[in-house]
Design an enzyme around this catalytic site. Structure first.
Site, short mmCIF file in Angstrom:
data_model
loop_
_atom_site.label_atom_id
_atom_site.label_comp_id
_atom_site.label_asym_id
_atom_site.label_seq_id
_atom_site.Cartn_x
_atom_site.Cartn_y
_atom_site.Cartn_z
N GLY A 108 75.18 22.76 46.72
CA GLY A 108 76.45 22.32 46.14
C GLY A 108 77.55 23.37 46.25
CD GLU A 131 71.62 20.58 49.10
OE1 GLU A 131 71.36 21.13 50.20
OE2 GLU A 131 72.77 20.58 48.60
#
Ligand code: DAK
Length: 257
Positions: A108, A131
């Site tokens: 992020g 991720e």
């Protein structure tokens, strides 16, 4: 709003947001995102600010979304509660935002940097979308924005392996605009932001809007959009001032009109 997770300053016409959760390598939790959005909204509505910088620490711009906050989320509760709702607000800002990145810029954190308009990196910056290693994939635009920056081949490589890319590779690949020595990062970003903020604000905003249009539309439609906004600039006082100043060999005095 009193801020716990960011530090907010202004330097002349430049707004500066420093992500400040050192104990978690600036992992982005909901509180931090809410505070950052509040600070950005303040700069957006402040006519004296022409450009904003988001930066982190020397060790980390941001090591991603806060995994500890995310770990126990469930689908329905997240959906109903608008999980991570404020994340993409930065991509709606109309004034330019520069990401000044040092150290880890992951998950992020990289998605946040890619929502900014210019990424300036220090030589120590490390970029990744890891991720996949957590059993998820990027969810704040990473799968869509990264290929637009660096092409499908490298984006697939990074997203499917989760590997880190150093600053030199990131610059070579087109992800970052400039790479500078770590101790020069903030000065370089402040100088770039001050230059942008010294120009006519509406013209800068139109230029940003038009470049962003290139990401979303065909060449022909984008060129039409450009022409419309370009012509509209001749209705501004700043266009007259900019060109008169050039001819008179003096500095322009832009009034944002
Ligand atoms: N979240 C929470 N805590 C984190 C963190 C993170 N992302 N990254 C680091 N920390 C914490 C560590 O847990 C550790 O805390 P303590 O154990 O001391 O309590 C502290 O920061 C220092 O980290 P390390 O001890 O691990 O430090 P190292 O130098 O050894 O390693 C590292 C640094 C960056 C390589 C490592 O910390 C790491 O791998 N961190 C996780 C990186 C990661 O996987 N990031 C991606 C997270 S997933 C969405 C929006 C956003 C997202 C998805 C959807 N929507 C809008 C729908 C985003 C998802 C992600 O970013």
């Amino acid at each position: 709003m009193a801020y716990q997770n960011i530090i907010v300053e202004t330097h002349g016409k430049v707004g500066l947001v420093t992500l400040n959760r050192p104990q978690a390598l600036n992992a982005l939790n909901e509180a931090l995102i809410t505070e950052m959005n509040d600070a950005l909204a303040g700069f957006e509505s402040n006519p004296d600010v022409g450009c904003t910088i988001i930066t982190g620490s020397e060790k980390a711009f941001a090591a991603g979304a806060d995994v500890k906050e995310m770990a126990e989320k469930t689908y329905v509760a997240s959906y109903l509660g608008k999980f991570l709702d404020g994340w993409t607000r930065i991509s709606e800002t109309r004034k330019p935002v520069i990401a000044a990145v040092s150290g880890f810029c992951l998950g992020g954190g990289l998605e946040l940097a890619m929502m900014c308009d210019i990424i300036i990196a220090s030589e120590t910056a490390r970029f990744a979308l890891p991720e996949i290693t957590l059993g998820i994939m990027p969810g704040a635009g990473g799968t869509q924005r990264l290929p637009r920056f660096i092409g499908k081949a490298k984006a697939m490589d990074l997203i499917l392996t989760g590997r880190m890319m150093d600053a030199a590779e990131a610059e070579r690949s087109g992800l970052v605009a400039r790479v500078v020595a770590p101790e020069k990062l903030l000065d370089e970003a402040l100088a770039a932001a001050a230059k942008i903020a010294s120009y006519s604000q509406p013209i800068v905003m139109m230029a940003k809007e038009t470049v962003n249009r290139a990401q979303e539309t065909s060449l022909a439609e984008g060129a039409r959009f450009e022409r419309r906004l370009f012509l509209s600039m001749f209705a501004t006082e700043d266009q007259k001032e900019g060109m008169k100043a050039f001819i008179a060999k003096r500095k322009p005095d832009f009034r944002n009109r």
